[in-house]
Design an enzyme around this catalytic site. Structure first.
Site, PDB file in Angstrom:
ATOM      1  CB  SER A  55      -4.105  -6.621   4.648  1.00 16.08           C
ATOM      2  OG  SER A  55      -3.704  -5.374   4.151  1.00 16.08           O
TER       3      SER A  55
ATOM      4  CG  HIS B  95      -1.876  -1.052   1.398  1.00 13.56           C
ATOM      5  ND1 HIS B  95      -1.954  -1.844   2.508  1.00 13.56           N
ATOM      6  CD2 HIS B  95      -2.864  -1.492   0.574  1.00 13.56           C
ATOM      7  CE1 HIS B  95      -2.934  -2.718   2.381  1.00 13.56           C
ATOM      8  NE2 HIS B  95      -3.495  -2.537   1.205  1.00 13.56           N
TER       9      HIS B  95
ATOM     10  CE  LYS C  31     -14.364  -6.172   2.971  1.00 12.01           C
ATOM     11  NZ  LYS C  31     -13.132  -5.679   2.322  1.00 12.01           N
TER      12      LYS C  31
ATOM     13  NE  ARG D 234      -2.882  -7.466  -4.164  1.00 12.52           N
ATOM     14  CZ  ARG D 234      -3.670  -7.580  -3.113  1.00 12.52           C
ATOM     15  NH1 ARG D 234      -3.141  -7.865  -1.948  1.00 12.52           N
ATOM     16  NH2 ARG D 234      -4.969  -7.428  -3.218  1.00 12.52           N
TER      17      ARG D 234
END
Ligand code: ADP
Length: 160
Positions: free
Chosen positions: A129, A17, A41, A90
């Site tokens: 993460s 990040h 979440k 990614r």
């Protein structure tokens, strides 16, 4: 003035990040790093903790605003009067989801909200993460993935 919003969970912020934030801050006058506050979440860190960690690791940049948002990204962007969203890519696995999100946001904003993608630095293409949280949950060493202050917060969370 060129502004962009970099939204995400940042649970917690990683070197991946930070690389994206650094590159965005070179290319835009103002970068909003916007932490999604989503009750559905169950994040490891509270939204306040995530904002604090982001502030601690981005202190060197003076054209970044770190804040939280809830609800629809298009509404938040409208409120900020920003027309550009930034997402990191990614691998191909990110692409399909990100493409759908970008197309949806474009559509529901009536063609006013664009998304740009920055490919990750090869060095961080494996890094997420989720992986960091998993390693930390087993009391593993996360110092290669996150700055020291974030590693300390993870160690504290998992009691080591
Ligand atoms: P999500 O929004 O799926 O919860 P994150 O909050 O982890 O994702 O990430 C926010 C943004 O940062 C996403 O665009 C994601 O693709 C990107 N990102 C995450 N990890 C990396 C990395 N290692 N390199 C580049 N971009 C990344």
């Amino acid at each position: 003035m060129s502004s962009i919003i970099y939204p995400g969970s940042f649970d917690p912020v990683t070197y991946g990040h930070i690389d994206i934030i650094k590159r965005a801050s070179k290319n835009y006058d103002l970068v909003y790093v916007s932490v999604l506050d989503n009750n559905k979440k169950s994040p490891l860190f509270t939204v306040e903790e995530r904002v604090k960690m982001l502030k601690d690791v981005t202190g060197d940049f003076d054209n970044i605003i770190i804040e939280t948002f809830g609800g629809l990204l298009i509404d938040y962007a409208k409120e900020k009067n920003v027309h550009m969203i930034l997402r990191g890519l990614r691998a191909l696995t990110d692409f399909e989801y990100e493409l759908h999100m970008a197309q949806t946001n474009y559509l529901i904003s009536g063609g006013t909200l664009e998304t740009v993608f920055l490919p990750t630095d090869l060095e961080y293409s494996y890094l997420s993460s989720t992986t960091v949280r998993e390693i930390a949950s087993f009391k593993g060493d996360v110092s290669k993935f996150v700055p020291d202050c974030v590693a300390q917060s993870l160690y504290k969370k998992f009691g080591y």
